[in-house]
Design a protein around this motif. Structure first.
Motif, short mmCIF file in Angstrom:
data_model
loop_
_atom_site.label_atom_id
_atom_site.label_comp_id
_atom_site.label_asym_id
_atom_site.label_seq_id
_atom_site.Cartn_x
_atom_site.Cartn_y
_atom_site.Cartn_z
N ASN A 90 0.84 -1.19 0.00
CA ASN A 90 0.00 0.00 0.00
C ASN A 90 0.88 1.25 0.00
O ASN A 90 1.08 1.89 1.04
CB ASN A 90 -0.93 -0.01 1.21
N PHE A 91 1.41 1.60 -1.17
CA PHE A 91 2.26 2.79 -1.29
C PHE A 91 2.28 3.21 -2.75
O PHE A 91 1.84 2.49 -3.66
CB PHE A 91 3.69 2.49 -0.80
N THR A 92 2.81 4.42 -2.97
CA THR A 92 2.98 4.97 -4.33
C THR A 92 4.37 5.57 -4.42
O THR A 92 4.74 6.40 -3.58
CB THR A 92 1.93 6.04 -4.64
N THR A 107 7.02 7.53 -7.14
CA THR A 107 7.11 8.23 -8.41
C THR A 107 8.54 8.70 -8.62
O THR A 107 8.95 9.72 -8.04
CB THR A 107 6.14 9.43 -8.44
N THR A 136 3.16 6.83 1.43
CA THR A 136 2.83 5.61 2.15
C THR A 136 1.61 5.84 3.03
O THR A 136 1.15 6.98 3.21
CB THR A 136 4.01 5.14 3.01
#
Length: 232
Positions: free
Chosen positions: A106-108, A110, A122
């Motif tokens: 559950n994170f992104t 870039t 996060t």
């Protein structure tokens, strides 16, 4: 306790009928139960995800980790798992795998390597996980990469909200030389653990007033005050 020890069940049926054997087996059951429970703990403490406080302390000692006083067993396991499989070289793919392990996917992230920038968002909730993320960024990402890290915790609530404690005041102040009025209160009042105050102050040289209060007042563990002050 993985299973309940019953020694008498291992004996032949005709032996189980003797009262002396029944008492002996009943007396020995607790001792064998302790052995079975301890053997189960030893097996669980061989793995990080199933270890208890004793087992996780052993892993932390091996990794030179000092837990914080407010760390829970879940956060300590998460920190140990994040540091257990540290490998080099530290590639972008290895960083993503570490974040998947720490954040449970559950994170992104870039990356903008042309501008030497990276953004990580996060949603960590356990105590100590943000500190572990900071440690992860510090030793895996090169110093020439500017990292922006945000930890957002979404708190969504649905349903009905009931206020069990409140405060309600009704205040009337009248200044007159010829006061004449009728004041009625009607309705139902339901409160729980709330102070209710009704105050009426009148200052007049010709006081002629009727005050009527009707309805149902249901209160639980509260203070209810009704005051009428007349200066005439």
């Amino acid at each position: 306790m993985i299973r309940e020890i019953d020694l008498i069940s291992y004996l032949p049926l005709f032996v189980q009928e003797f009262r002396e054997i029944q008492q002996i087996m009943s007396a020995e059951n607790p001792e064998f139960q302790l052995i079975a429970d301890e053997s189960e703990k030893i097996k669980n403490n061989q793995f990080i995800e199933t270890s208890d406080l004793v087992g996780i302390r052993r892993f932390e000692k091996m990794l030179n980790i000092v837990p914080a006083p407010d760390d829970t067993i879940e956060s300590r396991r998460s920190r140990v798992l994040a540091r257990w499989n540290e490998v080099v070289p530290y590639t972008y793919r290895a960083l993503v795998q570490k974040l998947i392990q720490l954040c449970d996917g559950n994170f992104t992230i870039t990356p903008n390597f042309n501008e030497y920038e990276m953004e990580i968002i996060t949603h960590l909730e356990l105590s100590g996980q943000v500190d572990e993320l900071q440690y992860l960024i510090g030793y895996m990402i090169p110093m020439n990469i500017a990292v922006t890290s945000k930890n957002d915790i979404h708190c969504n609530s649905t349903g009905h909200f009931s206020l069990p404690a409140g405060m309600s005041f009704c205040t009337m102040v009248e200044l007159s030389d010829a006061y004449r009025d009728n004041f009625n209160l009607e309705g139902h009042l339901y409160t729980t653990g709330a102070p209710i105050g009704t105050v009426q102050v009148s200052i007049s040289d010709n006081f002629n007033e009727q005050v009527e209060i009707s309805g149902t007042n249901r209160l639980a563990s509260n203070a209810s005050v009704a005051e009428i002050i007349t200066i005439n």
